[in-house]
Design a protein around this motif. Structure first.
Motif, short mmCIF file in Angstrom:
data_model
loop_
_atom_site.label_atom_id
_atom_site.label_comp_id
_atom_site.label_asym_id
_atom_site.label_seq_id
_atom_site.Cartn_x
_atom_site.Cartn_y
_atom_site.Cartn_z
N LEU A 81 107.29 90.84 61.80
CA LEU A 81 106.50 89.65 61.51
C LEU A 81 106.35 88.81 62.78
O LEU A 81 105.25 88.33 63.09
CB LEU A 81 107.15 88.84 60.40
CG LEU A 81 106.51 87.47 60.11
CD1 LEU A 81 105.07 87.63 59.62
CD2 LEU A 81 107.34 86.69 59.09
N GLN A 82 107.44 88.61 63.49
CA GLN A 82 107.40 87.81 64.71
C GLN A 82 106.46 88.44 65.75
O GLN A 82 105.69 87.74 66.41
CB GLN A 82 108.81 87.65 65.28
CG GLN A 82 109.71 86.77 64.42
CD GLN A 82 111.17 86.81 64.84
OE1 GLN A 82 111.67 87.85 65.30
NE2 GLN A 82 111.87 85.69 64.68
N GLN A 83 106.50 89.77 65.84
CA GLN A 83 105.61 90.47 66.77
C GLN A 83 104.15 90.31 66.36
O GLN A 83 103.27 90.07 67.20
CB GLN A 83 105.99 91.95 66.84
CG GLN A 83 107.34 92.23 67.48
CD GLN A 83 107.79 93.68 67.33
OE1 GLN A 83 107.27 94.43 66.48
NE2 GLN A 83 108.74 94.09 68.14
N SER A 84 103.89 90.43 65.06
CA SER A 84 102.52 90.35 64.57
C SER A 84 101.96 88.94 64.74
O SER A 84 100.80 88.76 65.13
CB SER A 84 102.47 90.77 63.09
OG SER A 84 101.15 90.97 62.67
N VAL A 85 102.80 87.92 64.45
CA VAL A 85 102.36 86.54 64.61
C VAL A 85 102.02 86.25 66.08
O VAL A 85 101.00 85.63 66.39
CB VAL A 85 103.44 85.57 64.09
CG1 VAL A 85 103.17 84.14 64.55
CG2 VAL A 85 103.50 85.62 62.57
N ARG A 86 102.87 86.71 66.98
CA ARG A 86 102.59 86.49 68.40
C ARG A 86 101.33 87.24 68.83
O ARG A 86 100.52 86.72 69.62
CB ARG A 86 103.79 86.96 69.24
CG ARG A 86 103.58 86.74 70.75
CD ARG A 86 104.86 86.89 71.53
NE ARG A 86 105.83 85.88 71.17
CZ ARG A 86 105.81 84.63 71.62
NH1 ARG A 86 104.83 84.24 72.45
NH2 ARG A 86 106.72 83.77 71.25
N HIS A 87 101.13 88.43 68.29
CA HIS A 87 99.97 89.24 68.64
C HIS A 87 98.67 88.52 68.28
O HIS A 87 97.74 88.44 69.09
CB HIS A 87 100.07 90.58 67.91
CG HIS A 87 99.01 91.57 68.24
ND1 HIS A 87 98.57 91.83 69.52
CD2 HIS A 87 98.27 92.39 67.42
CE1 HIS A 87 97.62 92.75 69.50
NE2 HIS A 87 97.41 93.10 68.23
N VAL A 88 98.60 87.96 67.07
CA VAL A 88 97.36 87.28 66.68
C VAL A 88 97.21 85.95 67.39
O VAL A 88 96.09 85.52 67.72
CB VAL A 88 97.26 87.09 65.14
CG1 VAL A 88 97.25 88.43 64.43
CG2 VAL A 88 98.36 86.20 64.59
N TYR A 89 98.32 85.28 67.62
CA TYR A 89 98.27 83.98 68.30
C TYR A 89 97.71 84.13 69.71
O TYR A 89 96.92 83.29 70.17
CB TYR A 89 99.67 83.38 68.35
CG TYR A 89 99.74 81.99 68.95
CD1 TYR A 89 99.44 80.87 68.18
CD2 TYR A 89 100.12 81.80 70.28
CE1 TYR A 89 99.51 79.59 68.72
CE2 TYR A 89 100.19 80.53 70.84
CZ TYR A 89 99.88 79.43 70.04
OH TYR A 89 99.94 78.17 70.59
N GLU A 90 98.09 85.18 70.38
CA GLU A 90 97.68 85.37 71.77
C GLU A 90 96.30 86.02 71.90
O GLU A 90 95.66 85.88 72.95
CB GLU A 90 98.72 86.25 72.51
CG GLU A 90 100.07 85.56 72.67
CD GLU A 90 101.11 86.46 73.32
OE1 GLU A 90 100.83 87.69 73.45
OE2 GLU A 90 102.19 85.96 73.68
N ASN A 91 95.82 86.69 70.85
CA ASN A 91 94.61 87.50 71.00
C ASN A 91 93.46 87.18 70.04
O ASN A 91 92.37 87.72 70.22
CB ASN A 91 94.98 88.99 70.85
CG ASN A 91 95.91 89.47 71.94
OD1 ASN A 91 95.50 89.61 73.09
ND2 ASN A 91 97.16 89.71 71.59
N VAL A 92 93.69 86.33 69.04
CA VAL A 92 92.64 86.03 68.07
C VAL A 92 92.41 84.52 68.03
O VAL A 92 93.24 83.78 67.47
CB VAL A 92 93.01 86.55 66.66
CG1 VAL A 92 91.85 86.32 65.70
CG2 VAL A 92 93.39 88.03 66.70
N PRO A 93 91.33 84.03 68.60
CA PRO A 93 91.07 82.58 68.61
C PRO A 93 91.13 81.95 67.22
O PRO A 93 91.61 80.82 67.06
CB PRO A 93 89.67 82.48 69.22
CG PRO A 93 89.55 83.69 70.08
CD PRO A 93 90.30 84.77 69.36
#
Length: 441
Positions: A23-35
């Motif tokens: 979950l932490q990885q997925s949250v960071r992934h969208v935060y950094e890559n999806v406006p």
């Protein structure tokens, strides 16, 4: 063989530790890559560092289908277009479709998820799987296809339609597993019987059915007429596709969720608060391993409940109930809320009826009106010389209305039709015909 038994029987504390990490990885992934998600997080004053436990999931914003349409086609992708190897989309019956993308790793994970699902349903390497789900932009056909191959089954990519040819292939290729929408598999069964064949004498042992709500009575109908064990599979393209959850053949009592890939919640659709185990509400999923288009707290619109109770099959994963219906499919008939699947459950208990029905919605003045169309059983029809005005038909209609009143608490007009009058499905069944807009023009 049970596919990936170790992952499906993880102790709860180990599964939750894995889920939190992903979950932490997925949250960071969208935060950094999806406006879109970065803005939604900012509105709540959140950053990825705020997610320190699974309970913190409740802090995150919801995603709804409208968000996918507003960001059509690729606005929610979290990877560069060069890493996307496949695109799927919804049918797009109103406006733009919802589009989802997959990286190579997403495709591989999806195949493993579906392979596990098929194994749970009774599929075995070296056997044959007959796949009657539609291929194309719909995720059903290709989703089951890749999972079947991953499990090591010989996969027949027949798709939907051309029913007599499907029957020939079932006879000649001798599959043990058949996949499709329950309404279309019922169509295959009826066609077999019209051709003078006994469906119970086929090689089929297991059925994997989904993509539309179906009742326990429909399960019994298909199992009895095909001589198989029928299980329910669940998925939706926005999350990944089919395989998100499936019933095991041992229990057929709740769908095991692939928890190492998806976090599930059930919320009250009005308050948006989580509800306890066993209480029906709206299913919400968060993807944990998706690369191309992860979703955070996606509101599915599907009504179900979940349980953490152990299953007789030995899997320790959370189970969801069979989907009762969609929030937007719920009918309000004279103040009573009812889902089409609840009506189906009543109708399939009435022996004088064929297992087909449609609800026709019209408007009379300021009020909505509902008419139920059903088909009389073929043998009864011929015994009455095709007379739909016979007193026996009127008695059956009264019995249907009484059963619906007693079990669903609704009063509804019933129209009994000849066998075959309701169009048969080659994909998802059309249960509701909405003529209200036309009536108001």
């Amino acid at each position: 063989m049970i596919f990936n038994r170790e992952m499906e029987t993880l102790p709860r504390e180990d599964m939750e530790a894995l889920q939190l990490k992903r979950l932490q990885q997925s949250v960071r992934h969208v935060y950094e890559n999806v406006p879109f998600y970065r803005e939604k997080f900012a509105e709540k004053g959140l950053t990825p560092e705020d997610i320190q436990s699974l309970d913190d999931l409740k802090k995150l914003p919801f995603t709804v289908k409208k968000d996918l349409r507003n960001n059509y086609p690729f606005g929610l992708f979290a990877v560069d277009q060069s890493k996307v190897v496949r695109l799927h989309a919804s049918s797009g019956t109103s406006g733009k479709p919802t589009v989802v993308g997959y990286t190579r790793n997403d495709i591989d994970n999806w195949a493993e998820i579906v392979a596990r699902a098929i194994a749970a349903a009774g599929g075995k390497p070296g056997e044959v799987l007959h796949n009657a789900y539609g291929y194309g932009l719909f995720t059903g056909g290709l989703g089951l296809h890749y999972g079947s191959e991953k499990l090591g089954m010989a996969t027949v990519p027949v798709s939907g339609g051309n029913t007599e040819r499907q029957i020939m292939l079932i006879e000649d290729f001798k599959p043990t597993v058949i996949c499709g929408t329950p309404s279309y598999i019922l169509n295959i069964v009826e066609t077999m019987e019209k051709m003078g064949k006994n469906p119970q004498e086929s090689s089929l042992k297991y059925g994997i059915f989904g993509a539309e709500p179906w009742s326990m009575e429909m399960r019994h109908e298909l199992e009895n007429r095909l001589g198989i064990k029928a299980v329910d599979i669940y998925g939706l393209s926005e999350v990944i596709g089919p395989g998100v959850a499936i019933e095991c053949a041992e229990a057929q009592d709740g769908l095991h969720i692939q928890e190492d890939h998806f976090l599930v919640e059930v919320i009250d659709p009005e308050t948006l608060e989580n509800v306890p185990d066993g209480v029906e509400g709206e299913l919400v999923f968060t993807s944990l391993t998706k690369e191309a288009m992860p979703v955070i707290r996606y509101r599915t619109g599907d009504v179900a409940s979940i349980t953490h109770e152990p299953c007789v099959c030995g899997r320790t994963t959370v189970r969801m109930s069979r989907v009762k219906g969609r929030i937007d499919d719920m009918l309000i008939i004279r103040g009573i809320n009812v889902f089409p699947s609840e009506i189906e459950n009543v109708l399939l208990q009435i022996e004088e009826l064929e297992p087909h029905y449609q609800l026709v919605l019209t408007r009379k003045g300021p009020l909505d009106d509902v008419q139920l169309n059903v088909e009389i059983d073929r043998d009864v029809f011929y015994a009455l010389s095709g007379d739909l005005n016979h007193d026996k038909i009127k008695t059956i209609a009264r019995d249907i209305k009484r059963q619906l009143k007693n079990q669903c608490f609704i009063a509804i007009e019933v129209n009994i039709l000849a066998p075959g009058a309701i169009p048969r499905s080659e994909g998802k069944a059309v249960r509701i015909i909405d003529k209200r807009k036309a009536a108001s023009v």
